[in-house]
Design an enzyme around this catalytic site. Structure first.
Site, short mmCIF file in Angstrom:
data_model
loop_
_atom_site.label_atom_id
_atom_site.label_comp_id
_atom_site.label_asym_id
_atom_site.label_seq_id
_atom_site.Cartn_x
_atom_site.Cartn_y
_atom_site.Cartn_z
CG ASP A 77 -85.33 -75.15 -43.01
OD1 ASP A 77 -84.18 -75.32 -43.44
OD2 ASP A 77 -86.32 -75.80 -43.41
N GLY A 112 -56.64 -65.15 -39.86
CA GLY A 112 -57.73 -65.57 -40.74
C GLY A 112 -58.39 -66.81 -40.21
N PRO A 113 -59.52 -67.19 -40.79
CG PRO A 113 -61.44 -67.24 -42.09
CD PRO A 113 -60.17 -66.53 -41.91
N PRO A 114 -59.75 -70.73 -39.90
CG PRO A 114 -60.61 -72.16 -38.28
CD PRO A 114 -60.87 -70.87 -38.96
CG HIS A 136 -89.33 -79.24 -45.77
ND1 HIS A 136 -89.63 -78.84 -44.50
CD2 HIS A 136 -88.10 -78.72 -46.04
CE1 HIS A 136 -88.65 -78.10 -44.01
NE2 HIS A 136 -87.69 -78.03 -44.93
CD GLU A 137 -85.57 -80.10 -48.82
OE1 GLU A 137 -85.13 -79.03 -49.28
OE2 GLU A 137 -85.38 -80.47 -47.64
CB THR A 176 -57.73 -69.18 -44.93
OG1 THR A 176 -57.16 -68.88 -43.65
CG2 THR A 176 -59.22 -69.07 -44.88
N GLY A 177 -54.99 -71.34 -45.23
CA GLY A 177 -53.65 -71.46 -45.79
C GLY A 177 -52.59 -70.66 -45.05
CE LYS A 178 -54.62 -69.02 -39.61
NZ LYS A 178 -55.80 -69.66 -40.22
P1 ADP Z 1 -54.51 -72.76 -41.61
O1 ADP Z 1 -54.87 -71.40 -42.16
O2 ADP Z 1 -55.57 -73.25 -40.70
O3 ADP Z 1 -53.14 -72.84 -41.08
P2 ADP Z 1 -53.46 -74.56 -43.55
O4 ADP Z 1 -52.40 -73.69 -44.10
O5 ADP Z 1 -53.02 -75.60 -42.61
O6 ADP Z 1 -54.61 -73.71 -42.88
O7 ADP Z 1 -54.24 -75.22 -44.77
C1 ADP Z 1 -54.65 -76.53 -44.77
C2 ADP Z 1 -54.63 -77.11 -46.15
O8 ADP Z 1 -55.62 -76.50 -46.98
C3 ADP Z 1 -53.34 -76.87 -46.87
O9 ADP Z 1 -52.42 -77.87 -46.61
C4 ADP Z 1 -53.75 -76.85 -48.33
O10 ADP Z 1 -53.82 -78.16 -48.85
C5 ADP Z 1 -55.15 -76.31 -48.29
N1 ADP Z 1 -55.18 -74.88 -48.59
C6 ADP Z 1 -55.61 -73.91 -47.76
N2 ADP Z 1 -55.53 -72.71 -48.34
C7 ADP Z 1 -55.02 -72.90 -49.56
C8 ADP Z 1 -54.69 -72.03 -50.64
N3 ADP Z 1 -54.87 -70.71 -50.57
N4 ADP Z 1 -54.18 -72.58 -51.77
C9 ADP Z 1 -53.98 -73.91 -51.85
N5 ADP Z 1 -54.27 -74.77 -50.87
C10 ADP Z 1 -54.79 -74.30 -49.73
ZN ZN Z 2 -85.91 -77.06 -44.92
#
Ligand code: ADP
Ligand code: ZN
Ligand code: MG
Length: 605
Positions: free
Chosen positions: A505, A207-209, A428-429, A211-213
């Protein structure tokens, strides 16, 4: 072998120093201790004194004679002299009456001598050295011990150490379910063995950075009452030549001993990249990867060693790593949806004091596309802002402001911007906002501001969708491009010129128009033909063309046409509403920030 060599050198230096110290000790310290208060004398002096009757006491050793003399004043003085092979000595001493003489029994016990003068100081030095290196390694975390080389330094987490549970991870329900099954297996393997089910050997979190892996893996460690080995891919890579593979071997040996247990390899792409067979620096990495593959095949799945790994570059992983029997389970950890975001905000808000009136659903709605890490950051920023304002709890406005801080940076309160430029920014805005409000396929305007931000933005228009959107229709995409061109259109319409302020934009509009043509199949001339592929979906998301040069040329023309149509549409909308454009821009100039509701009020009045 940097560390190895260094260690060897250290030892050599140490041994040499110790030897020199012991030799010096033997050469100077021992003799001088023995001789304190004892004078050297020659044998003839000794005999002379014996004959004079001055000697009160003599100790005849194997090679020396120690004797004491009492002079006329009654003062005593000890002497030592070499012992000559003198057969008459005993007789002589005897004849001189009152001498007490002993043959030294101590006959210098050789092992005791050796112990005292060589072993004892050596032991002493080694003990001091040990204490010293132990202290150093405690401080630096580098073991000062030669035997530790080649061993993995995987951390062993136990429940009490990570203190994370599934409760701490919000909004990743599918991932949690899969991992919960693994935890359950480790608790009660018989349940699964009874039916004959075999648990996957490895699971890969992708998953993307942010996201809580990593967090999920820590939660697994917290939930499972089993040892948890954690090491990151880069830790393998930083190893000295040949050590990466050794570390893998050691890690799995340890894991096998501790089974049931979990092994977690974070950022596995650092070692698990596709083997491309190219010459150069990747040899070491490939060895490490090969060792990993071998180890994963080698151990018994029923024993209860489960391997978790995490990556945000699944496409670059070696296919051999992903085949069944290794990481056969892939657990997607995607960006959270709206309810997920709300849950994550709530989890992190538990750590801070929030006002009862705070509505997290509103914040969740405004943060579409934000990762868990960003949401955690937003909550923290809000708490900091509350402290700065001298409040005791976090209010809704703190959270809303911190959303903007995370998106656009801090407000630059004292930035000096000329009145003329502010006017251009305001038009603009408002241009963006009016185009957004008039079209039915674009998201409602939430806020318009011309307060400059540290990101470099001089102002922005925030739009927030009412619900969660997973798809984008062609109409919505076109409406979005039209809104993006609205800012520039207003500048042209009112000031008859254009500024560099629209660059962001333009970039966004071009990217979207391109995707519509090359990936979404939304253009008439190409239809459903894929002309680009996306690389590194979770990271840069950049696309590369997969078509002929001629097609690339046609794509460029198509993009140009699409944006032109949208730009013209924006011009039309704004010329129709030119009165409102003036009125709203004046109002914005005066207020600096206006809410979406106020904006609609004025627009529809
Ligand atoms: P990665 O997916 O890049 O490993 P991390 O697990 O290190 O991401 O997440 C970084 C921080 O973001 C965590 O320490 C937490 O505080 C927060 N975080 C990310 N995802 C969640 C989630 N699903 N629920 C709660 N906190 C989250
Ligand atoms: Zn603009
Ligand atoms: Mg991580």
């Amino acid at each position: 072998m940097e560390g190895n060599e260094k260690n060897k050198k250290n030892y050599l230096v140490f041994i040499l120093t110790a030897l020199v110290l012991v030799i010096l000790y033997n050469a100077f310290v021992i003799p001088s201790v023995k001789k304190t208060g004892i004078k050297e004398a020659d044998y003839s002096f000794f005999l002379e004194q014996v004959d004079k009757g001055n000697v009160t006491d003599a100790e005849i050793g194997e090679s020396s004679v120690l004797f004491e003399i009492k002079d006329k004043n009654g003062k005593k003085q000890r002497y030592s002299t070499v012992r000559l092979d003198d057969g008459q000595l005993v007789e002589r001493l005897h004849n001189n009456g009152n001498i007490e003489f002993t043959g030294s029994i101590k006959k210098t016990n050789p092992s005791a001598e050796f112990f005292l003068s060589w072993l004892l100081p050596l032991i002493f030095i080694i003990v001091i050295f040990k204490i010293f290196t132990k202290k150093v390694s405690n401080r630096t975390g580098v073991p000062g011990n030669i035997t530790s080389i080649g061993k993995s330094n995987a951390k062993i987490y136990v429940k009490a150490q990570t203190r994370k549970t599934f409760e701490d991870v919000a909004g990743q329900d599918e991932a949690k379910e899969t991992l919960a099954e693994i935890v359950d297996f480790l608790h009660d393997p018989e349940k699964y063995a009874g039916i004959g089910a075999v648990l996957p050997k490895g699971a890969l979190l992708v998953g993307p950075p942010g996201t809580g892996k990593t967090l999920l893996a820590q939660a697994v460690a917290g939930e499972a009452d089993v040892p948890f080995f954690s090491i990151s891919g880069s830790e393998f890579v930083e190893m000295f030549v040949g050590m990466g593979a050794a570390k893998v071997r050691d890690l799995f040996r340890q894991a096998n001993e501790k089974a049931p247990c979990i092994v977690f390899i974070d950022e596995i792409d650092a070692i698990g990249k596709k083997r491309d067979g190219q010459m150069g620096g990747s040899d070491e990495r490939e060895q490490t990867l090969n060792q990993l593959l071998t180890e994963m095949d080698g151990f018994d799945g029923k024993k209860g060693v489960v391997i978790l790994a995490a990556t945000n570059r699944p496409d670059s992983l070696d296919p051999a790593l992903l085949r069944p029997g290794r990481f056969d389970r892939r657990i997607p950890v995607e960006l959270p949806d709206m309810s997920g975001r709300e849950a994550i905000l709530k989890v992190h808000a538990q750590k801070i004091k929030t006002d009862a009136s705070v509505d997290f659903a509103v914040i969740a709605r405004a943060t579409s596309g934000a990762s868990g890490a960003e949401l955690a950051n937003i909550v923290n920023e809000a708490a900091l802002r509350a402290v700065r304002s001298g409040r005791r709890s976090v209010l809704q406005t703190d959270l809303e402001e911190s959303v903007e801080v995370v998106i656009a940076g801090y407000e630059r309160k004292n930035a000096v911007i000329s009145q003329n430029e502010r006017k251009i920014v305001a038009y603009h805005e408002i241009g963006h906002a009016i185009v957004a409000a008039v079209q039915k396929n674009s998201a409602p305007v939430h806020k318009i501001t011309i307060i400059p931000r540290t990101s470099g933005a001089l102002g922005y228009t925030m739009q927030i969708d009412e619900g969660e959107k997973f798809l984008m229709t062609k109409e919505e995409a076109l409406a979005k491009i039209t809104v993006l061109t609205g800012g520039r259109a207003a500048e042209e319409l009112i000031f008859g010129t254009c500024t560099s302020g629209a660059s962001n934009d333009i970039e966004k509009a071009t990217k979207l128009a391109r995707s519509m043509i090359t990936r979404f199949g939304m253009s008439e001339s190409f239809g459903m033909v894929a002309l680009e592929t996306v690389n590194d979906r979770y990271l840069s998301g950049d696309a590369s063309l997969i078509c002929s040069q001629k097609t690339a040329y046609m794509i460029d023309n198509e993009v140009k046409k699409l944006i032109k149509i949208c730009h013209e549409k924006a011009m039309n909308i704004l010329s129709e509403k030119i009165d409102k454009l003036h009125e709203l821009s004046e109002f914005l100039l005066e207020r600096e920030t206006i809410s979406g509701d106020k904006f609609i009020d004025i627009l529809e009045s």
